[in-house]
Design an enzyme around this catalytic site. Structure first.
Site, PDB file in Angstrom:
ATOM      1  N   PRO A   9       0.835  -1.207   0.000  1.00  0.00           N
ATOM      2  CA  PRO A   9       0.000   0.000   0.000  1.00  0.00           C
ATOM      3  C   PRO A   9       0.870   1.257   0.000  1.00  0.00           C
ATOM      4  O   PRO A   9       1.853   1.327   0.728  1.00  0.00           O
ATOM      5  CB  PRO A   9      -0.777  -0.115   1.319  1.00  0.00           C
ATOM      6  CG  PRO A   9      -0.677  -1.531   1.734  1.00  0.00           C
ATOM      7  CD  PRO A   9       0.603  -2.042   1.168  1.00  0.00           C
ATOM      8  N   GLU A  10       0.511   2.209  -0.860  1.00  0.00           N
ATOM      9  CA  GLU A  10       1.257   3.471  -0.936  1.00  0.00           C
ATOM     10  C   GLU A  10       0.339   4.588  -0.432  1.00  0.00           C
ATOM     11  O   GLU A  10      -0.719   4.317   0.131  1.00  0.00           O
ATOM     12  CB  GLU A  10       1.704   3.717  -2.379  1.00  0.00           C
ATOM     13  CG  GLU A  10       2.571   2.564  -2.918  1.00  0.00           C
ATOM     14  CD  GLU A  10       3.032   2.779  -4.354  1.00  0.00           C
ATOM     15  OE1 GLU A  10       3.225   3.935  -4.749  1.00  0.00           O
ATOM     16  OE2 GLU A  10       3.172   1.784  -5.073  1.00  0.00           O
ATOM     17  N   ARG A  37       1.507 -11.399   5.472  1.00  0.00           N
ATOM     18  CA  ARG A  37       2.955 -11.537   5.281  1.00  0.00           C
ATOM     19  C   ARG A  37       3.782 -11.193   6.531  1.00  0.00           C
ATOM     20  O   ARG A  37       4.988 -11.405   6.560  1.00  0.00           O
ATOM     21  CB  ARG A  37       3.409 -10.646   4.109  1.00  0.00           C
ATOM     22  CG  ARG A  37       2.756 -11.001   2.771  1.00  0.00           C
ATOM     23  CD  ARG A  37       3.378 -12.215   2.122  1.00  0.00           C
ATOM     24  NE  ARG A  37       4.768 -12.006   1.768  1.00  0.00           N
ATOM     25  CZ  ARG A  37       5.194 -11.467   0.622  1.00  0.00           C
ATOM     26  NH1 ARG A  37       4.320 -11.075  -0.281  1.00  0.00           N
ATOM     27  NH2 ARG A  37       6.467 -11.349   0.371  1.00  0.00           N
ATOM     28  N   HIS A  95      -4.654 -15.117  10.103  1.00  0.00           N
ATOM     29  CA  HIS A  95      -3.742 -13.980   9.961  1.00  0.00           C
ATOM     30  C   HIS A  95      -4.108 -12.797  10.861  1.00  0.00           C
ATOM     31  O   HIS A  95      -3.469 -11.754  10.789  1.00  0.00           O
ATOM     32  CB  HIS A  95      -3.692 -13.536   8.498  1.00  0.00           C
ATOM     33  CG  HIS A  95      -3.309 -14.649   7.586  1.00  0.00           C
ATOM     34  ND1 HIS A  95      -2.085 -15.271   7.656  1.00  0.00           N
ATOM     35  CD2 HIS A  95      -4.006 -15.284   6.609  1.00  0.00           C
ATOM     36  CE1 HIS A  95      -2.036 -16.238   6.755  1.00  0.00           C
ATOM     37  NE2 HIS A  95      -3.179 -16.272   6.110  1.00  0.00           N
TER      38      HIS A  95
END
Ligand code: ZN
Length: 274
Positions: free
Chosen positions: A2-3, A115, A92
């Site tokens: 994500p930016e 991740r 997760h």
């Protein structure tokens, strides 16, 4: 990863529902990516009231009324999603926040991360200040001219590396760097010393425009990004080079090229970019 547009989308959604809330409880399902760890994190957060949720570069900042802050970096796949009180925690899911809002009542936000590169930290006022001042200018609140000045030195540096460096300019990652360079007609491997003043201005203008356009679409979901409702962003269809290796350029029909530049996949059009 994500930016800026994706993190800003999450920030706006969190701020809208959580501003003025108090943290009632914090439940950790998986330890290891929170600082301080375990019970110390819970003790540091329970009872805090949220003043507002802000953002610096790709960092989310839950600012509390007592001057403390909880920072969160989504990294590759971190996410905050509003969930039901009776949600069963998945594989997760890492931390569940229970909050009480004066108007909206009780709300639950789950921090999950497939991740596991994302992290959460509790910061003092001084620590927050140090982190915030370590980043370069924010593109959405900086003038085109000032942003263009970020791309002058050092002359031997590649333009794409400069855009990705968070100390040079905040919040832009691989997707929007490739897209902005395409729109400005500049090859990513060129060096700063080789770029003219008018090209720098064009690049700065295009960085701002593309971030604003993506923000209107709630960001780009090229990988696992979702917003606080679990929804994907809508900007993916608007990308012109990123992720389009071998496909026809939408301007000139030349196949889009991909090279590795500083360990990052880099997409461009050999004909449209000089
Ligand atoms: Zn082209």
């Amino acid at each position: 990863m994500p930016e800026l547009p994706e993190v800003e989308t999450v920030r706006r959604q969190l701020d809208e529902r959580l501003r003025d809330s108090s943290i009632v409880s914090v439940h950790i399902f998986q330890m290891g990516r929170e600082f301080p760890s375990g019970k110390k994190l819970i003790d540091a957060l329970v009872g805090k009231r949220i003043l507002h949720i802000s953002r610096r570069a790709k960092l989310l900042l839950w600012d509390f009324t007592d001057g403390m802050t909880m920072s969160a970096h989504l990294k590759m796949t971190g996410r905050f999603v509003f969930v039901d009180e009776h949600v069963k925690n998945g594989k997760h899911d890492r931390i569940l926040f229970e909050l009480q809002h004066p108007l909206y009542g009780r709300q639950f936000v789950m921090w999950s991360d497939v991740r596991k590169f994302g992290y959460i930290s509790v910061l003092s006022k001084k620590e927050r200040e140090e982190i915030v001042s370590s980043y370069g200018p924010e593109p959405l609140t900086t003038s085109v001219e000032k942003l263009a000045d970020c791309f002058v030195l050092p002359k031997t540096r590649k333009i794409k590396s400069a855009i990705l460096d968070q100390k040079t300019i905040a919040g832009v990652g691989n997707i929007y760097a490739d897209e902005a360079l395409f729109r400005a007609g500049i090859l990513p491997m060129r060096t700063l010393g080789d770029i003219s003043a008018s090209e720098r201005l064009s690049l700065a203008k295009n960085i701002i425009e593309i971030l604003e356009e993506s923000l209107l679409q709630q960001g780009t979901s090229s990988h696992d990004y979702v917003d606080t409702q679990g929804k994907k962003g809508g900007f993916l269809d608007f990308l012109r080079v990123y992720g389009r290796e071998g496909e026809a350029c939408r301007t000139c029909a030349e196949p889009i090229s991909k090279i590795i530049l500083n360990q990052r996949g880099t997409h461009f059009c050999r004909r449209c970019q000089k």
